[in-house]
Design a protein around this motif. Structure first.
Motif, mmCIF file in Angstrom:
data_model
loop_
_atom_site.group_PDB
_atom_site.id
_atom_site.type_symbol
_atom_site.label_atom_id
_atom_site.label_comp_id
_atom_site.label_asym_id
_atom_site.label_seq_id
_atom_site.Cartn_x
_atom_site.Cartn_y
_atom_site.Cartn_z
ATOM 1 N N ALA A 180 -17.264 -17.304 -4.879
ATOM 2 C CA ALA A 180 -16.461 -17.418 -6.103
ATOM 3 C C ALA A 180 -16.400 -16.075 -6.828
ATOM 4 C CB ALA A 180 -17.036 -18.494 -7.015
ATOM 5 N N LYS A 181 -17.526 -15.375 -6.883
ATOM 6 C CA LYS A 181 -17.543 -14.052 -7.519
ATOM 7 C C LYS A 181 -16.642 -13.087 -6.757
ATOM 8 C CE LYS A 181 -22.095 -14.234 -9.684
ATOM 9 N NZ LYS A 181 -23.471 -13.718 -9.689
ATOM 10 N N ARG A 182 -16.707 -13.125 -5.421
ATOM 11 C CA ARG A 182 -15.873 -12.250 -4.601
ATOM 12 C C ARG A 182 -14.390 -12.560 -4.821
ATOM 13 N NH1 ARG A 182 -13.087 -12.430 -0.108
ATOM 14 N NH2 ARG A 182 -13.694 -14.541 0.392
ATOM 15 N N LEU A 183 -14.055 -13.845 -4.825
ATOM 16 C CA LEU A 183 -12.666 -14.241 -5.050
ATOM 17 C C LEU A 183 -12.193 -13.855 -6.449
ATOM 18 C CD1 LEU A 183 -12.582 -17.753 -3.330
ATOM 19 C CD2 LEU A 183 -11.554 -15.627 -2.511
ATOM 20 N N MET A 184 -13.091 -13.979 -7.427
ATOM 21 C CA MET A 184 -12.734 -13.593 -8.789
ATOM 22 C C MET A 184 -12.490 -12.084 -8.865
ATOM 23 S SD MET A 184 -14.675 -14.366 -12.402
ATOM 24 C CE MET A 184 -15.955 -13.149 -12.187
ATOM 25 N N ASN A 185 -13.334 -11.317 -8.188
ATOM 26 C CA ASN A 185 -13.132 -9.856 -8.163
ATOM 27 C C ASN A 185 -11.816 -9.507 -7.469
ATOM 28 O OD1 ASN A 185 -15.503 -9.294 -9.530
ATOM 29 N ND2 ASN A 185 -16.709 -9.048 -7.672
ATOM 30 N N GLU A 186 -11.522 -10.187 -6.367
ATOM 31 C CA GLU A 186 -10.260 -9.947 -5.667
ATOM 32 C C GLU A 186 -9.068 -10.302 -6.558
ATOM 33 O OE1 GLU A 186 -10.195 -12.030 -1.947
ATOM 34 O OE2 GLU A 186 -11.783 -10.795 -1.075
ATOM 35 N N ALA A 187 -9.184 -11.429 -7.259
ATOM 36 C CA ALA A 187 -8.102 -11.842 -8.160
ATOM 37 C C ALA A 187 -7.923 -10.823 -9.285
ATOM 38 C CB ALA A 187 -8.390 -13.233 -8.731
ATOM 39 N N ASN A 188 -9.029 -10.331 -9.830
ATOM 40 C CA ASN A 188 -8.939 -9.310 -10.881
ATOM 41 C C ASN A 188 -8.305 -8.028 -10.352
ATOM 42 O OD1 ASN A 188 -10.030 -10.912 -12.890
ATOM 43 N ND2 ASN A 188 -12.114 -10.226 -12.547
ATOM 44 N N ASP A 189 -8.702 -7.628 -9.138
ATOM 45 C CA ASP A 189 -8.102 -6.433 -8.530
ATOM 46 C C ASP A 189 -6.606 -6.640 -8.300
ATOM 47 O OD1 ASP A 189 -10.562 -5.217 -8.539
ATOM 48 O OD2 ASP A 189 -10.979 -5.576 -6.402
ATOM 49 N N GLU A 190 -6.246 -7.809 -7.811
ATOM 50 C CA GLU A 190 -4.837 -8.112 -7.554
ATOM 51 C C GLU A 190 -4.047 -8.119 -8.864
ATOM 52 O OE1 GLU A 190 -1.594 -8.619 -5.285
ATOM 53 O OE2 GLU A 190 -3.613 -8.338 -4.512
#
Length: 173
Positions: free
Chosen positions: A66-76
């Motif tokens: 979830a943290k990784r996906l959240m970071n990816e979403a923030n980067d996107e």
């Protein structure tokens, strides 16, 4: 002494043989409980412990995912915002370029119209001067013929007009 202990024990209702049987029964009962209840209970407890540990590991993995996906979403989202800003900047630049081109084209068109008007004015002025010269020439010939009171032939009149026009043309230049 042993007899006395048995007598004392017997008087209280406890017999040494009963104690041994009870002890053996307790040991057998303990062995049966250990084999049939304690070990399965311990196995269930170990399985439960392993299941809980597995659930904790899965929860940690899910949390990390979830943290990784959240970071990816923030980067996107950050990239999307940068792209949007770039598009806005490009649109502004294009608008400025188009504005400059339109202004340049309008100035060129105004200069062309101004030049055409200047040329038309010069042509009209030249026509007016030529018409005036012709009229002045005719008037001069008429005046001259009246002054000298003679009638000029058409050739002489033409020659006189051309001479006069040449003089007027030299004066204008």
């Amino acid at each position: 002494m042993l007899d006395q202990a048995l007598i004392i024990g017997a008087s209280n209702g406890l017999l040494f043989g009963d104690m041994i049987i009870q002890l053996l029964t307790f040991i057998i009962l303990l062995a049966l409980i250990t084999k049939f209840a304690w070990k399965p209970l311990m196995n269930v407890m170990q399985e439960r412990e392993q299941h809980i540990a597995s659930e904790i590991d899965q929860a940690e993995q899910s949390n990390q995912e979830a943290k990784r996906l959240m970071n990816e979403a923030n980067d996107e989202l950050k990239n999307t915002r940068q792209n949007a800003q770039q598009i806005i900047d490009d649109a502004n630049e294009t608008a400025k370029n188009q504005q400059a081109e339109l202004i340049k084209a309008a100035k060129e068109e105004a200069a062309r119209i101004k030049e055409n008007a200047r040329l038309e004015i010069e042509q009209e002025r030249d026509k007016a001067i030529q018409a005036l010269q012709t009229q002045v020439g005719s008037l001069s010939v008429q005046i001259a013929s009246k002054v000298i009171e003679k009638e000029l032939s058409e050739t002489e009149q033409e020659k006189l007009i051309n001479d006069y026009l040449d003089k007027v043309g030299e004066d204008n230049e």
